[in-house]
Write an enzyme that holds these catalytic residues in place. Structure first.
Site, mmCIF file in Angstrom:
data_model
loop_
_atom_site.group_PDB
_atom_site.id
_atom_site.type_symbol
_atom_site.label_atom_id
_atom_site.label_comp_id
_atom_site.label_asym_id
_atom_site.label_seq_id
_atom_site.Cartn_x
_atom_site.Cartn_y
_atom_site.Cartn_z
ATOM 1 C CD GLU B 167 0.889 0.419 2.927
ATOM 2 O OE1 GLU B 167 0.757 1.670 2.911
ATOM 3 O OE2 GLU B 167 1.946 -0.147 3.292
ATOM 4 C CD GLU B 309 7.591 2.029 -0.997
ATOM 5 O OE1 GLU B 309 8.304 1.198 -1.586
ATOM 6 O OE2 GLU B 309 7.906 3.235 -0.881
#
Lengths: 340, 340
Positions: B167, B309
């Site tokens: 994310e 991430e």
């Protein structure tokens, strides 16, 4: 250690497009490799997993769940590519090299179709039982260390930019326990673990055996003599590998309790050797954490492994490569708004 | 879960040429993948790292060290291959796919020369500030979850055999803290962490903000309503990804605190979804350990990372592949004496 390179790497990582220090231990890892290699642009392109194998006279004291002939059989399994470390080295895109320092029953190998070379570096056919006398002569111990130095130097000359230290030898956790207790002056009852799977009375017998060996050699103090009296050949060779790695500024990636016993011998002979070491994982053998702590090393992985062979070290190679790839390829925060 | 396949894998590993259970957590890992996939011969040949990105209205409450436009800038860095997860996905030989669920300032991207595709799956241009009202409508929350389900199903149809959940979104640790506190009924002061680097008063303000959002929505109980009231869009999508992974028996590899918040929403909606999850690493965000513990997951890595991430998830992919390679390729103890 090259503090300038490691500081420069830390600064470079501080400027990358990420919150400060958010890559955690990967950042220190990249800085450490830079310090070892003496460059701000270190790479690990040609890692070698080096497994040193030998037999232990102490195995005849009944301290292992496996018979001694398994050592030679495992050598054949390394060469054939079916053992754990062969598969893990392949997964890590690392070359596997096996050296026979003195296996009692070496296998007949077919050089062709071999997955990994098994180098004949035999010093003698296994050590003697250290509970009954010296495991080997001092000259043999020195020879085994020299073999390890030479093995590492040959690999480094051929381009190895990281060497993972692995081992095979029935009875080796007992020898590693003896050496660790002696070098760190610890109570064997706290150092000795299950090894390949001992429990209950068998484990108590292993502690007694370690106690007895330490008592027998309590007057031995010189570290070379400690190594010779207590063994083993592959541990001596791995000490040589660790020394050569430090001398040539190549990371020595430690595996578990036995390979770290070799590193501990190197550290005892030359404390600066620890500067080139990276601890790959934490073994379930209690003595392993003691070794690492004494040398100031914190392992990267803790997967409850206790296989040896360099299996844990091989698993850590991708982490090291990833830390260096981030250093090399990540963009800077300052580039962010430009969109690439 | 397929207990028969996992038991068969455990038996197969017991017969391999190694001391019993000496590969530690790699053995349970292989068995878990077998259970998820419903086969005794699982493979991870085509892993995908899926990063869902969106902006958070709560970011306007001053809870992040970075301005909101960084979300879109990072999307460009993912597409360009310069961000951490792009490099780590490449190192893990995994495909990177990025989905924009609602970034306020999406970047202008050049589809050619892109390292990773950025899929337009925008539900709305960021959420509203959950401290002032609902982050989004219930219909939008449902839509974001549906987008995640569809994203995962498309990837699985194209051959993905593992999906790592990542994310991006400024303010996301605040939303994850709110959701985690609400779903697990925990004190925000214990859940909230430094995020991208808050300390002192800024950290105290973040805790107050989370408290305020929880107080404002204290009457909201239905989990879909909780998701809509508190946000965020990318977390909702990741919940959908986790649900689809469970439905299609594909491992959902969780990254850190925010991706696991999505997993937690999926687990709250359907507890069995946790059976398909694997926890890659332990973030330094305190709430992450609470989420994992509640779902019965133990992370593979603990490298003190807090980047998000999917950076930690990407690092765990080689471990999963290695566990399966051992299952597939290691020889049996019974083969040992034959020497191969």
């Amino acid at each position: 250690p090259d503090h300038e390179s490691s500081a420069a790497v830390a600064r470079a990582l501080d400027g990358k497009m990420k919150p400060l220090h958010s890559l955690g231990r990967l950042e220190g890892l990249a800085a450490r490799v830079a310090s070892i290699r003496g460059t701000t642009t270190p790479r690990v392109d040609s890692p070698v997993v080096l497994v040193c194998a030998a037999d232990h006279g102490i195995a005849r004291a009944g301290v292992s769940a496996y018979p001694q002939e398994v050592t030679g059989q495992m050598l054949a399994a390394f060469a054939g590519g079916r053992a754990a470390v062969a598969i893990l080295a392949h997964q890590a895109d690392a070359q596997l090299v096996v050296a026979d320092l003195g296996v009692v029953d070496p296998p007949q190998l077919h050089p062709t179709h071999a997955y990994a070379p098994v180098l004949d570096r035999r010093v003698r056919a296994g050590t003697d039982n250290s509970a009954e006398g010296w495991a080997m002569t001092r000259a043999e111990a020195e020879q085994a260390v020299a073999v390890g130095i030479r093995l590492a130097e040959d690999l480094i000359e051929d381009g190895a930019d990281l060497i993972a230290l692995g081992e095979m030898g029935i009875g080796s956790t007992t020898t590693a326990s003896i050496l660790t207790s002696a070098i760190l002056d610890r109570d064997p009852a706290r150092v000795v673990g299950a090894g390949t799977g001992l429990e209950g009375e068998a484990l108590a017998h292993k502690v007694e055996t370690v106690d007895a060996v330490l008592a027998r050699h309590e007057d031995v103090e010189d570290p070379w003599d400690v190594l010779a009296a207590m063994g083993g050949l592959e541990i001596a060779a791995l000490a040589g590998v660790a020394l050569a790695c430090a001398a040539h500024r190549v990371p020595a990636l430690l595996d578990g309790f036995i390979s770290t016993a070799g590193a501990l011998v190197a550290w005892r002979l030359c404390p600066a050797a620890a500067d080139a070491m990276i601890a790959a994982h934490r073994s379930t053998e209690p003595g392993h954490s003691m070794q690492l702590e004494e040398m100031g090393l914190t392992p990267l992985l803790d997967l409850q492994m206790r296989l040896g062979e360099a299996s844990g070290a091989a698993l850590a190679i991708p982490l090291i490569r990833s830390s260096l790839a981030l250093l090399q390829d990540m963009g800077d925060l300052a580039d962010l708004s430009s969109g690439s």
